[in-house]
Write an enzyme that holds these catalytic residues in place. Structure first.
Site, PDB file in Angstrom:
ATOM      1  N   HIS A  40       0.379  -1.085  -0.178  1.00  0.00           N
ATOM      2  CA  HIS A  40      -0.263  -0.052   0.245  1.00  0.00           C
ATOM      3  C   HIS A  40       0.644   1.206  -0.088  1.00  0.00           C
ATOM      4  CE1 HIS A  40      -3.710  -2.348   1.408  1.00  0.00           C
ATOM      5  NE2 HIS A  40      -3.786  -2.042   0.881  1.00  0.00           N
ATOM      6  N   GLU A  68      -6.215  -9.158   3.754  1.00  0.00           N
ATOM      7  CA  GLU A  68      -6.252 -10.142   4.993  1.00  0.00           C
ATOM      8  C   GLU A  68      -7.186 -10.937   5.331  1.00  0.00           C
ATOM      9  OE1 GLU A  68      -3.528 -10.942   9.020  1.00  0.00           O
ATOM     10  OE2 GLU A  68      -2.731  -9.426   7.890  1.00  0.00           O
TER      11      GLU A  68
END
Length: 286
Positions: free
Chosen positions: A40, A130
């Site tokens: 990210h 996740e």
């Protein structure tokens, strides 16, 4: 002026391993597709894109046939692997080893809980990559909670096993764990699965932030870890500023400063913090 980069900031080992894998592969592959952002951080993704990596979405999976597809550090649910294999794609699995181990534990617990009418609970951010991968190990039957307010989704007269997304705040996990234990009327198993490479940065940054007049926190704007760690810095030092690149630096921040500390998230590349330091050194000297 003293300008210092925090030696504990930057990529965690899982991200570092994945980045090195991409760099190795793009030098050999004609095309390398990464399922979702490898990290990210826009600047790092852009650097790897220029080297030959292509970021693709899960919605594009069915279009891949006989291609190389990299699974990023956050991991993926079993359905993703099945979809890729059905079209003879080559899977390069760069799932963080910590996340991979957690996926296996969640899967095994889910099988055991099914036999005793139990509930598997994941403390994490709903919709996070996740968490999607972890819930996939349960056939998407896990209860995902992100705060105390979500505990109403749990039936406390049934067995409970609690796991956590690896990057969640440790103090919140302890708070939720204690509340579940207090309310439970059946068996409860609490698994602290928060990665210490992430959580240990909190006490370190609390100290680091007090050592300098100004703190520059370097991170991608879409990094949840970055937002969390920046708040740690800001709470300790009000003269803390969030930047994603040198272009966002306002030179007026340093008018009365004698020292600057530069730090970042687990998704922040070292080269970007170095660029920020170089920009600041050159600008302040002119």
């Amino acid at each position: 002026m003293l300008i210092q980069i925090d030696t504990h900031s930057g990529f965690c080992f899982g991200v570092q391993k994945a980045i090195l894998k991409v760099e190795e592969l793009v030098s050999k592959e004609d095309a390398l597709n990464c399922l979702g952002e490898i990290v990210h951080n826009h600047e790092e993704v852009e650097r790897l894109t220029q080297m030959g990596m292509k970021t693709v979405a899960n919605s594009e999976l069915t279009a891949f046939k006989g291609e190389s597809v990299l699974i990023r550090t956050h991991g993926e649910p079993p359905s993703t692997y099945a979809a890729l294999k059905s079209n003879n794609n080559t899977i390069i699995d760069a799932t963080c080893p910590v996340v991979l181990k957690l996926q296996t534990r969640v899967k095994n617990s889910s099988i055991s809980l099914e036999k005793e009418n139990g509930q598997l609970v994941i403390f994490g951010k709903k919709g996070h990559a996740e968490v999607i991968g972890l819930n996939g190990q349960t056939g998407n039957t896990a209860i995902v909670i992100s705060s105390l307010a979500d505990l109403s989704e749990i039936e406390f007269d049934r067995p409970i096993e609690l796991y956590s997304q690896t990057t969640m705040p440790l103090d919140q996990f302890y708070e939720i764990s204690a509340e579940i234990k207090q309310r439970a009327k059946s068996k409860v198993l609490i698994h602290d699965t928060i990665c210490r490479q992430v959580s240990n940065r909190v006490p370190h940054l609390k100290e680091f932030s007090t050592l300098f007049d100004v703190i520059l926190f370097v991170s991608g704007k879409n990094s949840s870890n970055g937002k969390l760690l920046f708040e740690v810095c800001k709470n300790m030092n009000p003269q803390s500023y969030f930047v994603s690149s040198p272009d966002e630096i306002d030179i007026t921040w340093f008018q009365n400063a004698n020292s600057v500390g530069i730090c970042g998230a687990t998704s922040t590349p070292q080269w970007l913090m170095e660029n920020v330091k170089q920009y600041l050194t050159t600008t302040l000297a002119s």
